[in-house]
Design a protein around this motif. Structure first.
Motif, short mmCIF file in Angstrom:
data_model
loop_
_atom_site.label_atom_id
_atom_site.label_comp_id
_atom_site.label_asym_id
_atom_site.label_seq_id
_atom_site.Cartn_x
_atom_site.Cartn_y
_atom_site.Cartn_z
N SER A 1 0.83 -1.21 0.00
CA SER A 1 0.00 0.00 0.00
C SER A 1 0.87 1.25 0.00
N GLU A 2 1.96 1.22 0.78
CA GLU A 2 2.85 2.38 0.85
C GLU A 2 3.47 2.69 -0.51
N LEU A 3 3.93 1.66 -1.19
CA LEU A 3 4.56 1.86 -2.50
C LEU A 3 3.53 2.31 -3.52
N ARG A 4 2.36 1.72 -3.49
CA ARG A 4 1.29 2.11 -4.41
C ARG A 4 0.92 3.58 -4.25
N LYS A 5 0.77 4.00 -2.99
CA LYS A 5 0.42 5.40 -2.72
C LYS A 5 1.54 6.34 -3.14
N TRP A 6 2.79 5.94 -2.91
CA TRP A 6 3.92 6.78 -3.30
C TRP A 6 3.98 6.95 -4.82
N PHE A 7 3.79 5.86 -5.55
CA PHE A 7 3.84 5.89 -7.02
C PHE A 7 2.72 6.74 -7.59
N HIS A 8 1.52 6.52 -7.12
CA HIS A 8 0.33 7.29 -7.51
C HIS A 8 0.19 7.39 -9.04
N HIS A 9 0.57 6.32 -9.74
CA HIS A 9 0.49 6.24 -11.21
C HIS A 9 1.17 7.41 -11.91
N ASP A 10 2.28 7.87 -11.34
CA ASP A 10 3.04 8.98 -11.91
C ASP A 10 4.14 8.42 -12.82
N PRO A 11 4.02 8.59 -14.15
CA PRO A 11 5.02 8.06 -15.06
C PRO A 11 6.45 8.54 -14.76
N GLU A 12 6.57 9.71 -14.14
CA GLU A 12 7.89 10.23 -13.77
C GLU A 12 8.57 9.34 -12.73
N ARG A 13 7.77 8.63 -11.96
CA ARG A 13 8.30 7.75 -10.90
C ARG A 13 8.39 6.29 -11.33
N TRP A 14 8.09 6.00 -12.59
CA TRP A 14 7.99 4.63 -13.07
C TRP A 14 9.27 3.83 -12.83
#
Length: 117
Positions: free
Chosen positions: A49-62
């Protein structure tokens, strides 16, 4: 060993999907269990959950997300047990809800599972 495929859970289920496994931590928004037509909901294969929330579907963080998710998979190692439990399946389709089909965790998960075969 099972063939692995990817499919958005919002796409119409097909008999060609084989065994359908939802690999998200959260249930897909606006979808009934009948419409999803899944055989298994495996949250252990999804990012934390922590990683999913951090990523937040942001391609810059892919790129960084991919590395962190692979670390989680190797640390927790859910893949070998999953493949062992489903070795009799001819085809397993990993279903997911993400709209962005290029930057979603099932791509990484599929590659990880294939590397264990």
């Amino acid at each position: 060993m099972s063939e692995l495929a990817l499919k958005r859970v919002y796409e119409k289920p097909s008999p060609h999907d084989g065994y359908r496994v939802l690999v998200d931590r959260l249930w897909p928004r606006g979808l009934t269990k009948d419409a999803a037509d899944i055989d298994e909901w495996n949250k252990d294969l999804a990012p934390s959950s922590e990683l999913r929330k951090w990523f937040h579907h942001d391609p810059e963080r892919w790129k960084e997300f991919s590395e962190k998710y692979l670390e989680e998979l190797h640390k927790n190692n859910p893949g070998k047990e999953f493949l062992k439990q489903h070795e009799e399946q001819e085809k397993i389709t990993l279903v997911y809800a993400a709209k962005d089909e290029e930057h979603c965790h099932p791509i990484i998960l599929k590659s990880y599972l294939e590397s264990l075969k």
